[in-house]
Design an enzyme around this catalytic site. Structure first.
Site, PDB file in Angstrom:
ATOM      1  N   ARG A   4       0.431  11.888  24.541  1.00 38.35           N
ATOM      2  CA  ARG A   4       0.829  11.279  23.272  1.00 38.35           C
ATOM      3  C   ARG A   4       1.660  10.028  23.531  1.00 38.35           C
ATOM      4  O   ARG A   4       2.261   9.866  24.591  1.00 38.35           O
ATOM      5  CB  ARG A   4       1.665  12.269  22.442  1.00 38.35           C
ATOM      6  CG  ARG A   4       0.910  13.465  21.929  1.00 38.35           C
ATOM      7  CD  ARG A   4       1.832  14.486  21.276  1.00 38.35           C
ATOM      8  NE  ARG A   4       2.680  15.157  22.252  1.00 38.35           N
ATOM      9  CZ  ARG A   4       3.583  16.091  21.951  1.00 38.35           C
ATOM     10  NH1 ARG A   4       3.766  16.435  20.677  1.00 38.35           N
ATOM     11  NH2 ARG A   4       4.305  16.663  22.895  1.00 38.35           N
ATOM     12  N   LYS A  64       8.215  12.992  24.736  1.00 41.84           N
ATOM     13  CA  LYS A  64       8.906  14.078  25.424  1.00 41.84           C
ATOM     14  C   LYS A  64      10.344  13.683  25.745  1.00 41.84           C
ATOM     15  O   LYS A  64      10.682  12.507  25.836  1.00 41.84           O
ATOM     16  CB  LYS A  64       8.176  14.422  26.727  1.00 41.84           C
ATOM     17  CG  LYS A  64       6.925  15.266  26.522  1.00 41.84           C
ATOM     18  CD  LYS A  64       7.238  16.686  26.093  1.00 41.84           C
ATOM     19  CE  LYS A  64       7.702  17.529  27.257  1.00 41.84           C
ATOM     20  NZ  LYS A  64       8.024  18.924  26.844  1.00 41.84           N
ATOM     21  N   TYR A  83      11.601  13.564  20.922  1.00 43.51           N
ATOM     22  CA  TYR A  83      11.901  14.994  20.902  1.00 43.51           C
ATOM     23  C   TYR A  83      12.849  15.292  22.058  1.00 43.51           C
ATOM     24  O   TYR A  83      12.597  14.889  23.196  1.00 43.51           O
ATOM     25  CB  TYR A  83      10.620  15.828  21.054  1.00 43.51           C
ATOM     26  CG  TYR A  83       9.752  15.835  19.820  1.00 43.51           C
ATOM     27  CD1 TYR A  83      10.186  16.433  18.639  1.00 43.51           C
ATOM     28  CD2 TYR A  83       8.495  15.246  19.838  1.00 43.51           C
ATOM     29  CE1 TYR A  83       9.394  16.437  17.504  1.00 43.51           C
ATOM     30  CE2 TYR A  83       7.683  15.248  18.703  1.00 43.51           C
ATOM     31  CZ  TYR A  83       8.144  15.846  17.542  1.00 43.51           C
ATOM     32  OH  TYR A  83       7.348  15.843  16.422  1.00 43.51           O
ATOM     33  N   HIS A  85      14.875  18.690  22.184  1.00 47.03           N
ATOM     34  CA  HIS A  85      14.867  20.140  22.428  1.00 47.03           C
ATOM     35  C   HIS A  85      15.978  20.545  23.396  1.00 47.03           C
ATOM     36  O   HIS A  85      15.739  21.206  24.412  1.00 47.03           O
ATOM     37  CB  HIS A  85      13.497  20.581  22.960  1.00 47.03           C
ATOM     38  CG  HIS A  85      12.379  20.394  21.984  1.00 47.03           C
ATOM     39  ND1 HIS A  85      12.341  21.028  20.763  1.00 47.03           N
ATOM     40  CD2 HIS A  85      11.259  19.618  22.034  1.00 47.03           C
ATOM     41  CE1 HIS A  85      11.252  20.680  20.105  1.00 47.03           C
ATOM     42  NE2 HIS A  85      10.581  19.821  20.850  1.00 47.03           N
ATOM     43  N   GLU A 107      13.320  16.447  16.325  1.00 41.87           N
ATOM     44  CA  GLU A 107      13.256  17.816  15.786  1.00 41.87           C
ATOM     45  C   GLU A 107      14.500  18.207  15.010  1.00 41.87           C
ATOM     46  O   GLU A 107      14.515  19.277  14.390  1.00 41.87           O
ATOM     47  CB  GLU A 107      13.011  18.821  16.924  1.00 41.87           C
ATOM     48  CG  GLU A 107      14.215  19.128  17.801  1.00 41.87           C
ATOM     49  CD  GLU A 107      14.498  18.057  18.846  1.00 41.87           C
ATOM     50  OE1 GLU A 107      15.456  18.228  19.613  1.00 41.87           O
ATOM     51  OE2 GLU A 107      13.769  17.047  18.898  1.00 41.87           O
ATOM     52  N   ASP A 187       7.598  37.768   8.889  1.00 43.87           N
ATOM     53  CA  ASP A 187       8.777  36.919   8.760  1.00 43.87           C
ATOM     54  C   ASP A 187       9.866  37.721   8.048  1.00 43.87           C
ATOM     55  O   ASP A 187       9.565  38.680   7.320  1.00 43.87           O
ATOM     56  CB  ASP A 187       8.455  35.643   7.966  1.00 43.87           C
ATOM     57  CG  ASP A 187       9.449  34.521   8.234  1.00 43.87           C
ATOM     58  OD1 ASP A 187       9.107  33.585   8.970  1.00 43.87           O
ATOM     59  OD2 ASP A 187      10.578  34.589   7.704  1.00 43.87           O
ATOM     60  N   SER A 209       9.448  41.328   8.639  1.00 43.85           N
ATOM     61  CA  SER A 209       9.693  41.449  10.073  1.00 43.85           C
ATOM     62  C   SER A 209      10.964  42.230  10.355  1.00 43.85           C
ATOM     63  O   SER A 209      12.040  41.912   9.847  1.00 43.85           O
ATOM     64  CB  SER A 209       9.797  40.046  10.700  1.00 43.85           C
ATOM     65  OG  SER A 209      10.054  40.136  12.081  1.00 43.85           O
ATOM     66  N   VAL A 228       8.667  31.431  16.070  1.00 41.16           N
ATOM     67  CA  VAL A 228      10.004  31.557  15.482  1.00 41.16           C
ATOM     68  C   VAL A 228      10.828  30.327  15.842  1.00 41.16           C
ATOM     69  O   VAL A 228      10.907  29.936  17.007  1.00 41.16           O
ATOM     70  CB  VAL A 228      10.702  32.831  15.992  1.00 41.16           C
ATOM     71  CG1 VAL A 228      12.113  32.927  15.427  1.00 41.16           C
ATOM     72  CG2 VAL A 228       9.888  34.058  15.611  1.00 41.16           C
ATOM     73  N   ALA A 257       7.164  28.632  20.684  1.00 40.87           N
ATOM     74  CA  ALA A 257       8.594  28.303  20.703  1.00 40.87           C
ATOM     75  C   ALA A 257       9.135  28.173  22.122  1.00 40.87           C
ATOM     76  O   ALA A 257      10.348  28.096  22.310  1.00 40.87           O
ATOM     77  CB  ALA A 257       9.378  29.384  19.951  1.00 40.87           C
ATOM     78  N   ASP A 259       9.366  25.779  24.152  1.00 43.80           N
ATOM     79  CA  ASP A 259      10.201  24.603  24.425  1.00 43.80           C
ATOM     80  C   ASP A 259      11.584  24.723  23.792  1.00 43.80           C
ATOM     81  O   ASP A 259      12.453  23.875  24.025  1.00 43.80           O
ATOM     82  CB  ASP A 259       9.515  23.313  23.968  1.00 43.80           C
ATOM     83  CG  ASP A 259       9.154  23.306  22.496  1.00 43.80           C
ATOM     84  OD1 ASP A 259       9.361  24.336  21.820  1.00 43.80           O
ATOM     85  OD2 ASP A 259       8.652  22.273  22.015  1.00 43.80           O
ATOM     86  N   ARG A 268       7.291  32.102  30.059  1.00 44.00           N
ATOM     87  CA  ARG A 268       7.959  30.988  30.720  1.00 44.00           C
ATOM     88  C   ARG A 268       7.093  29.762  30.497  1.00 44.00           C
ATOM     89  O   ARG A 268       5.887  29.864  30.230  1.00 44.00           O
ATOM     90  CB  ARG A 268       8.134  31.252  32.213  1.00 44.00           C
ATOM     91  CG  ARG A 268       6.849  31.562  32.951  1.00 44.00           C
ATOM     92  CD  ARG A 268       7.078  31.686  34.450  1.00 44.00           C
ATOM     93  NE  ARG A 268       5.917  32.196  35.165  1.00 44.00           N
ATOM     94  CZ  ARG A 268       4.840  31.476  35.512  1.00 44.00           C
ATOM     95  NH1 ARG A 268       4.799  30.193  35.188  1.00 44.00           N
ATOM     96  NH2 ARG A 268       3.833  32.020  36.163  1.00 44.00           N
ATOM     97  N   VAL A 287       2.466  26.719  27.298  1.00 36.69           N
ATOM     98  CA  VAL A 287       2.547  25.254  27.382  1.00 36.69           C
ATOM     99  C   VAL A 287       3.574  24.742  26.372  1.00 36.69           C
ATOM    100  O   VAL A 287       3.532  25.098  25.188  1.00 36.69           O
ATOM    101  CB  VAL A 287       1.167  24.615  27.137  1.00 36.69           C
ATOM    102  CG1 VAL A 287       1.278  23.091  27.080  1.00 36.69           C
ATOM    103  CG2 VAL A 287       0.187  25.038  28.223  1.00 36.69           C
TER     104      VAL A 287
END
Length: 311
Positions: A4, A64, A83, A85, A107, A187, A209, A228, A257, A259, A268, A287
Protein backbone atom coordinates in the site's frame (compact mmCIF):
# COMPACT_ATOMS: atom_id res chain seq x y z
CA UNK A 1 4.88 -7.53 2.23
CA UNK A 2 3.49 -4.01 2.38
CA UNK A 3 2.45 -2.71 -1.04
CA UNK A 4 0.00 0.00 0.00
CA UNK A 5 0.99 3.64 -0.37
CA UNK A 6 -0.40 6.54 1.63
CA UNK A 7 -1.62 8.70 -1.25
CA UNK A 8 -3.12 8.14 -4.70
CA UNK A 9 -2.34 10.41 -7.66
CA UNK A 10 -5.77 11.99 -7.09
CA UNK A 11 -4.65 12.81 -3.56
CA UNK A 12 -1.50 14.43 -4.92
CA UNK A 13 -3.61 16.56 -7.26
CA UNK A 14 -5.82 17.66 -4.38
CA UNK A 15 -2.83 18.73 -2.28
CA UNK A 16 -1.27 20.49 -5.27
CA UNK A 17 -4.52 22.43 -5.67
CA UNK A 18 -4.02 23.67 -2.10
CA UNK A 19 -0.48 24.79 -2.90
CA UNK A 20 1.26 21.91 -1.13
CA UNK A 21 4.44 20.49 -2.64
CA UNK A 22 4.23 16.68 -2.65
CA UNK A 23 7.35 14.50 -2.76
CA UNK A 24 6.90 10.89 -3.84
CA UNK A 25 9.54 8.16 -3.77
CA UNK A 26 9.97 6.63 -7.21
CA UNK A 27 8.17 3.32 -7.37
CA UNK A 28 6.22 3.95 -4.17
CA UNK A 29 2.94 3.13 -5.87
CA UNK A 30 4.17 0.30 -8.09
CA UNK A 31 2.95 -2.43 -5.75
CA UNK A 32 -0.49 -0.85 -5.75
CA UNK A 33 -0.55 -0.64 -9.57
CA UNK A 34 -0.07 3.14 -9.45
CA UNK A 35 2.89 4.00 -11.72
CA UNK A 36 5.20 6.99 -11.34
CA UNK A 37 3.90 8.76 -14.44
CA UNK A 38 0.46 9.08 -12.82
CA UNK A 39 2.00 10.77 -9.78
CA UNK A 40 4.09 13.07 -11.96
CA UNK A 41 1.05 14.01 -14.05
CA UNK A 42 -0.81 14.87 -10.83
CA UNK A 43 1.93 17.31 -9.83
CA UNK A 44 4.22 15.27 -7.59
CA UNK A 45 7.98 15.72 -7.47
CA UNK A 46 9.55 12.27 -7.81
CA UNK A 47 12.66 11.56 -5.73
CA UNK A 48 14.97 8.60 -6.19
CA UNK A 49 14.76 6.93 -2.81
CA UNK A 50 13.31 6.98 0.69
CA UNK A 51 16.37 8.74 2.15
CA UNK A 52 15.72 11.78 -0.04
CA UNK A 53 12.03 11.88 0.81
CA UNK A 54 12.57 11.57 4.56
CA UNK A 55 15.27 14.28 4.50
CA UNK A 56 13.27 16.79 2.46
CA UNK A 57 9.78 16.31 3.89
CA UNK A 58 8.09 18.30 6.65
CA UNK A 59 5.19 15.82 6.81
CA UNK A 60 5.67 12.13 6.00
CA UNK A 61 2.61 10.07 5.12
CA UNK A 62 3.00 6.31 4.99
CA UNK A 63 0.98 3.21 5.83
CA UNK A 64 2.88 1.00 8.27
CA UNK A 65 4.45 2.12 11.54
CA UNK A 66 8.13 3.18 11.23
CA UNK A 67 10.26 0.09 10.75
CA UNK A 68 13.55 -0.37 12.64
CA UNK A 69 15.56 0.57 9.56
CA UNK A 70 13.64 3.86 9.35
CA UNK A 71 14.45 4.96 12.91
CA UNK A 72 17.45 6.96 11.69
CA UNK A 73 15.11 9.23 9.72
CA UNK A 74 13.05 10.27 12.74
CA UNK A 75 13.86 13.79 13.93
CA UNK A 76 12.47 16.65 15.97
CA UNK A 77 10.10 18.83 14.00
CA UNK A 78 9.01 16.07 11.66
CA UNK A 79 5.28 15.29 11.45
CA UNK A 80 4.51 11.63 10.80
CA UNK A 81 1.02 10.55 9.72
CA UNK A 82 0.55 6.78 9.50
CA UNK A 83 -0.82 3.73 11.29
CA UNK A 84 1.15 3.42 14.53
CA UNK A 85 -0.56 0.67 16.60
CA UNK A 86 1.62 1.57 19.57
CA UNK A 87 -0.20 -0.85 21.88
CA UNK A 88 1.06 -3.68 19.70
CA UNK A 89 4.48 -2.13 19.04
CA UNK A 90 5.51 -0.22 22.21
CA UNK A 91 9.12 0.00 21.03
CA UNK A 92 7.92 2.28 18.21
CA UNK A 93 6.51 4.68 20.81
CA UNK A 94 9.92 4.80 22.49
CA UNK A 95 11.63 5.62 19.18
CA UNK A 96 9.15 8.37 18.39
CA UNK A 97 9.46 9.96 21.83
CA UNK A 98 13.25 9.75 21.79
CA UNK A 99 13.36 11.48 18.40
CA UNK A 100 10.84 14.22 19.29
CA UNK A 101 8.60 13.44 16.32
CA UNK A 102 5.01 14.71 16.17
CA UNK A 103 3.28 11.43 15.28
CA UNK A 104 -0.42 11.09 14.50
CA UNK A 105 -1.82 7.55 14.31
CA UNK A 106 -4.49 6.99 11.69
CA UNK A 107 -6.13 4.45 13.99
CA UNK A 108 -6.66 6.93 16.87
CA UNK A 109 -8.16 9.86 14.94
CA UNK A 110 -11.77 10.23 16.07
CA UNK A 111 -14.71 12.15 14.67
CA UNK A 112 -17.29 14.06 16.72
CA UNK A 113 -19.22 10.83 17.39
CA UNK A 114 -16.13 9.04 18.68
CA UNK A 115 -15.82 6.84 15.60
CA UNK A 116 -12.48 5.98 13.99
CA UNK A 117 -12.87 7.10 10.35
CA UNK A 118 -9.27 6.42 9.29
CA UNK A 119 -9.25 2.90 10.70
CA UNK A 120 -12.68 2.00 9.30
CA UNK A 121 -11.75 1.45 5.62
CA UNK A 122 -8.89 -0.92 6.42
CA UNK A 123 -11.04 -2.70 9.01
CA UNK A 124 -13.73 -3.16 6.39
CA UNK A 125 -11.26 -4.59 3.87
CA UNK A 126 -9.61 -6.89 6.43
CA UNK A 127 -13.03 -8.12 7.47
CA UNK A 128 -14.10 -8.76 3.90
CA UNK A 129 -10.89 -10.65 3.19
CA UNK A 130 -11.02 -12.89 6.28
CA UNK A 131 -13.68 -15.32 4.95
CA UNK A 132 -11.93 -15.77 1.61
CA UNK A 133 -8.62 -16.36 3.41
CA UNK A 134 -10.32 -18.82 5.73
CA UNK A 135 -12.06 -20.57 2.84
CA UNK A 136 -8.70 -21.06 1.11
CA UNK A 137 -6.99 -22.51 4.17
CA UNK A 138 -9.91 -24.84 4.90
CA UNK A 139 -9.07 -26.62 1.64
CA UNK A 140 -7.39 -29.99 2.20
CA UNK A 141 -4.52 -29.04 -0.10
CA UNK A 142 -3.73 -26.20 2.32
CA UNK A 143 -3.86 -28.52 5.34
CA UNK A 144 -7.44 -27.69 6.28
CA UNK A 145 -10.44 -29.88 7.09
CA UNK A 146 -11.47 -30.04 3.45
CA UNK A 147 -14.63 -28.02 4.05
CA UNK A 148 -16.28 -25.77 1.45
CA UNK A 149 -17.45 -22.60 3.15
CA UNK A 150 -20.83 -22.61 1.42
CA UNK A 151 -21.36 -26.36 1.57
CA UNK A 152 -23.34 -28.00 -1.22
CA UNK A 153 -26.89 -29.15 -1.87
CA UNK A 154 -27.72 -31.55 0.95
CA UNK A 155 -24.41 -30.86 2.74
CA UNK A 156 -24.03 -28.63 5.79
CA UNK A 157 -21.99 -25.46 5.10
CA UNK A 158 -18.99 -24.45 7.16
CA UNK A 159 -19.66 -22.88 10.55
CA UNK A 160 -17.99 -19.47 10.86
CA UNK A 161 -17.70 -17.77 14.26
CA UNK A 162 -16.82 -14.08 14.32
CA UNK A 163 -15.83 -12.60 17.69
CA UNK A 164 -16.49 -8.85 17.72
CA UNK A 165 -19.17 -6.97 15.78
CA UNK A 166 -17.26 -3.81 14.85
CA UNK A 167 -16.29 -2.86 11.30
CA UNK A 168 -14.06 -5.92 10.92
CA UNK A 169 -16.53 -8.33 12.45
CA UNK A 170 -19.70 -7.38 10.68
CA UNK A 171 -17.86 -7.08 7.35
CA UNK A 172 -16.48 -10.60 7.84
CA UNK A 173 -19.90 -11.88 8.83
CA UNK A 174 -21.55 -10.32 5.78
CA UNK A 175 -19.07 -11.82 3.32
CA UNK A 176 -19.13 -15.25 5.00
CA UNK A 177 -22.92 -15.25 4.88
CA UNK A 178 -22.78 -14.19 1.23
CA UNK A 179 -20.53 -17.19 0.54
CA UNK A 180 -23.19 -19.45 2.01
CA UNK A 181 -21.63 -20.23 5.39
CA UNK A 182 -23.49 -20.58 8.66
CA UNK A 183 -22.36 -17.46 10.52
CA UNK A 184 -22.49 -16.65 14.21
CA UNK A 185 -21.45 -13.16 15.33
CA UNK A 186 -20.62 -12.51 19.00
CA UNK A 187 -20.30 -9.22 20.84
CA UNK A 188 -20.92 -7.77 24.30
CA UNK A 189 -22.72 -4.74 22.86
CA UNK A 190 -26.36 -5.78 22.55
CA UNK A 191 -27.31 -2.60 20.70
CA UNK A 192 -24.68 -3.41 18.08
CA UNK A 193 -26.07 -6.93 17.77
CA UNK A 194 -29.58 -5.52 17.32
CA UNK A 195 -28.29 -3.33 14.48
CA UNK A 196 -26.58 -6.32 12.82
CA UNK A 197 -29.70 -8.43 13.26
CA UNK A 198 -31.88 -5.81 11.57
CA UNK A 199 -29.34 -5.24 8.81
CA UNK A 200 -28.74 -8.90 7.94
CA UNK A 201 -32.33 -10.02 8.61
CA UNK A 202 -31.43 -13.42 10.02
CA UNK A 203 -28.68 -14.35 7.54
CA UNK A 204 -26.19 -13.79 10.37
CA UNK A 205 -27.00 -15.23 13.79
CA UNK A 206 -26.07 -13.03 16.75
CA UNK A 207 -25.08 -14.11 20.24
CA UNK A 208 -24.18 -12.21 23.39
CA UNK A 209 -20.49 -12.74 24.10
CA UNK A 210 -19.34 -14.22 27.38
CA UNK A 211 -16.72 -16.81 28.26
CA UNK A 212 -19.10 -19.76 28.04
CA UNK A 213 -20.72 -18.72 24.76
CA UNK A 214 -17.34 -18.09 23.14
CA UNK A 215 -15.99 -21.46 24.33
CA UNK A 216 -19.04 -23.34 23.08
CA UNK A 217 -19.18 -21.75 19.64
CA UNK A 218 -15.42 -21.84 19.01
CA UNK A 219 -15.32 -25.58 19.72
CA UNK A 220 -17.91 -26.15 16.99
CA UNK A 221 -16.43 -23.76 14.42
CA UNK A 222 -14.63 -24.51 11.18
CA UNK A 223 -13.38 -20.92 10.98
CA UNK A 224 -12.95 -18.40 13.81
CA UNK A 225 -12.32 -14.73 13.02
CA UNK A 226 -11.00 -12.63 15.91
CA UNK A 227 -12.18 -9.05 15.45
CA UNK A 228 -12.03 -7.42 18.88
CA UNK A 229 -10.81 -3.81 19.07
CA UNK A 230 -10.04 -1.49 21.96
CA UNK A 231 -9.43 1.94 20.45
CA UNK A 232 -5.82 2.92 21.04
CA UNK A 233 -5.21 0.00 23.41
CA UNK A 234 -4.19 -3.62 23.39
CA UNK A 235 -6.84 -6.08 22.28
CA UNK A 236 -8.10 -8.29 25.12
CA UNK A 237 -7.64 -12.05 24.90
CA UNK A 238 -11.11 -13.40 24.28
CA UNK A 239 -10.35 -16.82 22.78
CA UNK A 240 -8.11 -18.79 25.16
CA UNK A 241 -5.61 -21.52 24.29
CA UNK A 242 -7.95 -24.10 25.79
CA UNK A 243 -10.69 -22.97 23.42
CA UNK A 244 -8.40 -23.26 20.41
CA UNK A 245 -7.29 -26.73 21.55
CA UNK A 246 -10.95 -27.79 21.63
CA UNK A 247 -11.39 -27.12 17.89
CA UNK A 248 -11.38 -29.92 15.34
CA UNK A 249 -8.12 -30.68 13.51
CA UNK A 250 -7.78 -28.66 10.31
CA UNK A 251 -9.97 -25.80 11.54
CA UNK A 252 -8.74 -22.24 10.94
CA UNK A 253 -8.36 -19.17 13.15
CA UNK A 254 -7.70 -15.68 11.79
CA UNK A 255 -6.77 -12.99 14.32
CA UNK A 256 -7.38 -9.65 12.62
CA UNK A 257 -6.49 -7.89 15.89
CA UNK A 258 -2.95 -9.31 15.89
CA UNK A 259 -1.43 -5.88 15.17
CA UNK A 260 -3.02 -4.70 18.43
CA UNK A 261 -1.65 -7.62 20.41
CA UNK A 262 -4.25 -10.15 19.28
CA UNK A 263 -7.51 -11.40 20.78
CA UNK A 264 -6.76 -15.12 20.32
CA UNK A 265 -4.26 -16.43 22.86
CA UNK A 266 -2.40 -18.70 20.46
CA UNK A 267 -1.79 -16.22 17.63
CA UNK A 268 1.47 -14.50 16.81
CA UNK A 269 2.12 -12.07 13.98
CA UNK A 270 3.03 -13.57 10.61
CA UNK A 271 3.70 -12.16 7.14
CA UNK A 272 2.18 -12.47 3.69
CA UNK A 273 5.26 -14.49 2.66
CA UNK A 274 4.73 -16.98 5.49
CA UNK A 275 1.16 -16.38 6.70
CA UNK A 276 0.24 -19.50 8.68
CA UNK A 277 1.43 -21.97 11.29
CA UNK A 278 -0.22 -24.94 13.01
CA UNK A 279 -0.79 -25.20 16.76
CA UNK A 280 -3.08 -27.75 18.45
CA UNK A 281 -3.78 -29.06 14.90
CA UNK A 282 -5.46 -25.71 14.11
CA UNK A 283 -4.24 -23.49 11.27
CA UNK A 284 -3.40 -19.98 12.52
CA UNK A 285 -3.33 -16.96 10.20
CA UNK A 286 -1.80 -13.89 11.87
CA UNK A 287 -0.81 -11.44 9.14
CA UNK A 288 -0.69 -7.96 10.66
CA UNK A 289 -1.44 -6.04 7.47
CA UNK A 290 -4.14 -8.08 5.76
CA UNK A 291 -5.28 -5.19 3.48
CA UNK A 292 -1.72 -5.09 2.09
CA UNK A 293 -2.67 -8.13 0.00
CA UNK A 294 -5.03 -5.97 -2.07
CA UNK A 295 -3.02 -2.71 -2.15
CA UNK A 296 -4.74 -1.10 -5.12
CA UNK A 297 -8.15 -1.25 -3.45
CA UNK A 298 -6.69 -0.46 -0.03
CA UNK A 299 -4.73 2.59 -1.21
CA UNK A 300 -7.83 4.19 -2.70
CA UNK A 301 -9.95 3.36 0.36
CA UNK A 302 -7.27 4.76 2.68
CA UNK A 303 -6.73 7.97 0.71
CA UNK A 304 -10.49 8.60 0.53
CA UNK A 305 -10.51 8.67 4.34
CA UNK A 306 -7.18 10.33 5.14
CA UNK A 307 -6.97 13.03 2.47
CA UNK A 308 -9.20 15.60 4.22
CA UNK A 309 -7.04 15.24 7.34
CA UNK A 310 -3.81 15.53 5.34
CA UNK A 311 -5.12 18.71 3.71
Amino acid sequence: GEHRVALTPDGVAELAHHGVEVLVERGAGAGASLPDDQYAAAGATLLDGPDEVWAAADVVCKVKEPQPEEARHLREGLVLFTYLHLAGYPEVADRLCDAGVTAIGYETVQDDEGRLPLLAPMSEIAGRMAPQIGAHHLERTQGGRGVLLGGAAGVHPAKVVVVGAGNVGWSAAAIAAGMGAEVLLLDRDLERLRWVDQFHQGRVLTLASNRASVARTVAEADLVVGAVLVAGGRAPTVVTEEMVASMRPGSVVIDVAVDQGGCIATTRETTHADPTYVLHDVIHYGVGNIPGAVPHTSTFALTNATLPHVV
